[in-house]
Structure formats: structure tokens, C-alpha cells
Design a protein around this motif. Structure first.
Motif, mmCIF file in Angstrom:
data_model
loop_
_atom_site.group_PDB
_atom_site.id
_atom_site.type_symbol
_atom_site.label_atom_id
_atom_site.label_comp_id
_atom_site.label_asym_id
_atom_site.label_seq_id
_atom_site.Cartn_x
_atom_site.Cartn_y
_atom_site.Cartn_z
ATOM 1 N N ILE A 75 51.364 1.797 8.521
ATOM 2 C CA ILE A 75 52.078 0.521 8.714
ATOM 3 C C ILE A 75 52.433 -0.086 7.360
ATOM 4 C CG2 ILE A 75 51.842 -1.856 9.541
ATOM 5 C CD1 ILE A 75 50.155 -0.719 11.851
ATOM 6 N N SER A 76 51.479 -0.074 6.449
ATOM 7 C CA SER A 76 51.723 -0.610 5.116
ATOM 8 C C SER A 76 52.834 0.163 4.405
ATOM 9 C CB SER A 76 50.434 -0.550 4.295
ATOM 10 O OG SER A 76 50.656 -0.987 2.989
ATOM 11 N N ALA A 77 52.803 1.485 4.508
ATOM 12 C CA ALA A 77 53.834 2.303 3.869
ATOM 13 C C ALA A 77 55.197 2.072 4.504
ATOM 14 C CB ALA A 77 53.451 3.776 3.947
ATOM 15 N N TRP A 78 55.238 1.840 5.820
ATOM 16 C CA TRP A 78 56.517 1.595 6.473
ATOM 17 C C TRP A 78 57.120 0.269 6.024
ATOM 18 C CZ3 TRP A 78 59.903 4.588 8.575
ATOM 19 C CH2 TRP A 78 60.948 4.041 9.304
ATOM 20 N N VAL A 79 56.295 -0.750 5.879
ATOM 21 C CA VAL A 79 56.799 -2.043 5.393
ATOM 22 C C VAL A 79 57.401 -1.879 4.006
ATOM 23 C CG1 VAL A 79 56.126 -4.350 4.631
ATOM 24 C CG2 VAL A 79 55.251 -3.464 6.777
ATOM 25 N N ALA A 97 78.544 1.193 4.445
ATOM 26 C CA ALA A 97 78.007 2.463 4.950
ATOM 27 C C ALA A 97 76.493 2.531 4.760
ATOM 28 C CB ALA A 97 78.687 3.632 4.249
ATOM 29 N N LYS A 98 76.001 2.004 3.646
ATOM 30 C CA LYS A 98 74.545 1.961 3.424
ATOM 31 C C LYS A 98 73.871 1.081 4.466
ATOM 32 C CE LYS A 98 73.681 2.802 -1.439
ATOM 33 N NZ LYS A 98 73.231 2.215 -2.697
ATOM 34 N N ASN A 99 74.501 -0.052 4.765
ATOM 35 C CA ASN A 99 73.956 -0.972 5.762
ATOM 36 C C ASN A 99 73.899 -0.303 7.129
ATOM 37 O OD1 ASN A 99 73.305 -3.122 7.445
ATOM 38 N ND2 ASN A 99 74.613 -4.562 6.359
ATOM 39 N N VAL A 100 74.965 0.391 7.497
ATOM 40 C CA VAL A 100 75.011 1.088 8.788
ATOM 41 C C VAL A 100 73.960 2.199 8.816
ATOM 42 C CG1 VAL A 100 76.430 2.586 10.250
ATOM 43 C CG2 VAL A 100 77.410 0.508 9.270
ATOM 44 N N GLN A 101 73.871 2.961 7.730
ATOM 45 C CA GLN A 101 72.876 4.035 7.670
ATOM 46 C C GLN A 101 71.461 3.466 7.782
ATOM 47 O OE1 GLN A 101 72.043 5.739 3.922
ATOM 48 N NE2 GLN A 101 71.140 7.595 4.783
ATOM 49 N N TYR A 102 71.191 2.366 7.099
ATOM 50 C CA TYR A 102 69.866 1.746 7.130
ATOM 51 C C TYR A 102 69.506 1.327 8.556
ATOM 52 C CZ TYR A 102 66.116 -1.539 6.044
ATOM 53 O OH TYR A 102 64.908 -2.210 6.006
ATOM 54 N N GLY A 152 52.936 -0.785 15.757
ATOM 55 C CA GLY A 152 53.193 -1.646 14.602
ATOM 56 C C GLY A 152 54.441 -1.231 13.844
ATOM 57 N N MET A 153 54.591 0.067 13.625
ATOM 58 C CA MET A 153 55.780 0.540 12.912
ATOM 59 C C MET A 153 57.037 0.346 13.756
ATOM 60 S SD MET A 153 54.555 3.834 10.682
ATOM 61 C CE MET A 153 53.926 4.784 12.054
ATOM 62 N N ALA A 154 56.922 0.451 15.085
ATOM 63 C CA ALA A 154 58.078 0.216 15.953
ATOM 64 C C ALA A 154 58.535 -1.238 15.860
ATOM 65 C CB ALA A 154 57.743 0.572 17.401
ATOM 66 N N LEU A 155 57.586 -2.170 15.838
ATOM 67 C CA LEU A 155 57.960 -3.586 15.704
ATOM 68 C C LEU A 155 58.665 -3.864 14.377
ATOM 69 C CD1 LEU A 155 54.809 -5.342 17.210
ATOM 70 C CD2 LEU A 155 57.115 -5.208 18.195
ATOM 71 N N ILE A 156 58.162 -3.261 13.320
ATOM 72 C CA ILE A 156 58.802 -3.450 12.018
ATOM 73 C C ILE A 156 60.182 -2.799 12.012
ATOM 74 C CG2 ILE A 156 58.613 -2.910 9.553
ATOM 75 C CD1 ILE A 156 55.513 -3.117 10.022
ATOM 76 N N ALA A 157 60.325 -1.637 12.658
ATOM 77 C CA ALA A 157 61.623 -0.969 12.728
ATOM 78 C C ALA A 157 62.630 -1.791 13.538
ATOM 79 C CB ALA A 157 61.469 0.430 13.319
ATOM 80 N N VAL A 158 62.162 -2.488 14.575
ATOM 81 C CA VAL A 158 63.052 -3.380 15.330
ATOM 82 C C VAL A 158 63.567 -4.476 14.409
ATOM 83 C CG1 VAL A 158 63.106 -5.167 17.125
ATOM 84 C CG2 VAL A 158 62.081 -2.951 17.609
ATOM 85 N N TRP A 159 62.663 -5.056 13.624
ATOM 86 C CA TRP A 159 63.086 -6.096 12.684
ATOM 87 C C TRP A 159 64.083 -5.529 11.667
ATOM 88 C CZ3 TRP A 159 62.285 -6.507 7.338
ATOM 89 C CH2 TRP A 159 62.706 -7.716 6.795
ATOM 90 N N GLN A 160 63.822 -4.325 11.158
ATOM 91 C CA GLN A 160 64.734 -3.714 10.194
ATOM 92 C C GLN A 160 66.100 -3.451 10.815
ATOM 93 O OE1 GLN A 160 62.429 -0.284 9.109
ATOM 94 N NE2 GLN A 160 61.570 -1.278 7.296
ATOM 95 N N ARG A 163 67.738 -7.034 11.254
ATOM 96 C CA ARG A 163 67.982 -7.748 9.997
ATOM 97 C C ARG A 163 68.839 -6.959 9.033
ATOM 98 N NH1 ARG A 163 69.515 -9.475 5.986
ATOM 99 N NH2 ARG A 163 68.580 -11.005 4.617
ATOM 100 N N GLY A 164 68.630 -5.659 8.968
ATOM 101 C CA GLY A 164 69.329 -4.848 7.972
ATOM 102 C C GLY A 164 68.570 -4.864 6.665
ATOM 103 N N PRO A 165 69.143 -4.254 5.631
ATOM 104 C CA PRO A 165 68.442 -4.200 4.346
ATOM 105 C C PRO A 165 68.284 -5.591 3.737
ATOM 106 C CG PRO A 165 70.580 -3.100 4.208
ATOM 107 C CD PRO A 165 70.415 -3.573 5.604
ATOM 108 N N VAL A 166 67.161 -5.790 3.074
ATOM 109 C CA VAL A 166 66.908 -7.072 2.423
ATOM 110 C C VAL A 166 66.832 -6.859 0.916
ATOM 111 C CG1 VAL A 166 65.790 -8.211 4.367
ATOM 112 C CG2 VAL A 166 64.442 -6.798 2.849
ATOM 113 N N ALA A 167 67.342 -7.821 0.180
ATOM 114 C CA ALA A 167 67.436 -7.686 -1.270
ATOM 115 C C ALA A 167 66.068 -7.583 -1.928
ATOM 116 C CB ALA A 167 68.211 -8.872 -1.854
ATOM 117 N N TRP A 168 65.063 -8.294 -1.411
ATOM 118 C CA TRP A 168 63.760 -8.299 -2.066
ATOM 119 C C TRP A 168 63.023 -6.983 -1.915
ATOM 120 C CZ3 TRP A 168 60.508 -8.229 2.165
ATOM 121 C CH2 TRP A 168 60.957 -8.862 3.322
#
Length: 178
Positions: A75-79, A97-102, A152-160, A163-168
Motif C-alpha cells: 500500500i505504501s509503495a502504491w501511494v 496523452a500522459k494524463n490519459v495513460q496515467y 487498500g490499493m484499489a481505493l487508492i487506484a480509484v482516487w488516482q 484525480r489524475g496525476p498530481v504535481a506533488w
């Protein structure tokens, strides 16, 4: 993620601190479980070789500890986006294209994680009557660790995906490449 700069306001700031808290919690629990597993194995070896005492229950506890440690670590590595990735062409894509791929990668990953979590849940139900020999612990607890990790990783993947890629997070990975 510890050295990333938090967004100034809004939902991204809440997500940043939530994900940082999740990462720190998972790292701490994972390290504690690994240390407990190592101490358990060392205690079993010392008890067997020096004291001539058998501790058969350690052979049942060590896999459970390692499954949960791997679950928290994954989970930590996925975040942090630190799982192994083969990147052949992403650096050549445009911003859109990067956003779509992400988002597509996150969506596919979410589907895989949800399927794996469902499988672990089914296995925990099927194995509820099977217990370990020494401690009598249900094998379901092993599958709960796998379920927790993938859910846990599925929930984070839903958020990703949403939301898409984040600058931070991207700024942190660009520093690692340089």
C-alpha cells in the motif's frame, strides 16, 4: 513523499496529508511486523538450538506476519508509485496523452486489485473452517491480510483514476530520475 511540498489549499491538500499519513502508518506497521517476524524466527532458533525447546507455533505466525508486512508495504509503495514499472514510451507522450495513460493504468490496476481483493475475500470464507495445527488460528486471517492489501490499493487506484496525476508526486519522481 516526505519532502514533497503540500498544495496550498483545497481537496488536494487534504489528499496530500491523508496519503502522507497512510504512507507513514503503513511504513511503520510494516517495519514493526518485519521486526516481529525476525525476532520470532531468532527466538525459535535460539530456543531450538540452545535450549532444546521446540516452538512449533512460530512456523505458523511467521507467514502471517510476513503477509501483513507485505500488505502494508505494498500500500505504501502504491501511494508513492514505487512499484516496479517498465516505462518504454511514457516520457515521449504529450501532457494530455500522459494524463490519459496515467488514468487508464490506474483504472486497469483498480480492476486488478478489486478482482484480487474479491478472490482473497472468497478464499477467506472458504477456508474459515481450516485452522493451523499449533495455535488453531483460522486460515481466513491469512487471506484477510491479502484482502486488506489489495482493497487498500484499489481505493487508492480509484482516487488516482478520478484525480489524475498530481504535481506533488510527479515532482518527487522527476528528482529521482535526474
Amino acid at each position: 513523499m516526505d519532502d514533497a511540498v503540500a498544495p496550498s489549499n483545497g481537496p488536494d491538500r487534504i489528499a496530500f496529508y491523508t496519503l502522507r499519513w497512510i504512507t507513514r502508518l503503513c511504513d511503520g506497521v510494516g517495519v514493526a511486523l518485519m521486526a516481529a517476524m525476525l525476532l520470532l524466527i531468532v527466538a525459535a532458533v535460539i530456543a531450538r538450538d540452545l535450549l532444546a525447546l521446540g516452538l512449533p507455533w512460530t512456523e505458523e505466525m511467521a507467514p502471517m506476519l510476513i503477509i501483513y508486512a507485505i500488505g502494508f508495504g505494498s500500500i505504501s509503495a502504491w501511494v508513492r508509485s514505487e512499484h516496479l514499472v517498465v516505462d518504454l514510451f511514457s516520457h515521449r507522450l504529450s501532457g494530455l496523452a500522459k494524463n490519459v495513460q496515467y488514468r487508464l493504468t490506474a483504472l486497469i490496476s483498480c480492476g486488478f486489485f478489486a478482482l484480487a481483493a474479491w478472490g482473497a475475500w472468497i478464499m477467506s470464507d472458504v477456508s474459515s473452517n481450516n485452522t493451523t495445527v499449533s495455535l488453531g488460528i483460522s486460515f481466513s486471517y491469512l487471506y484477510y491480510g491479502v484482502f486488506f492489501s489489495f482493497a487498500g490499493m484499489a481505493l487508492i487506484a480509484v482516487w488516482q483514476t478520478l484525480r489524475g496525476p498530481v504535481a506533488w508526486l510527479e515532482a518527487h519522481h522527476e528528482e529521482e530520475v535526474d
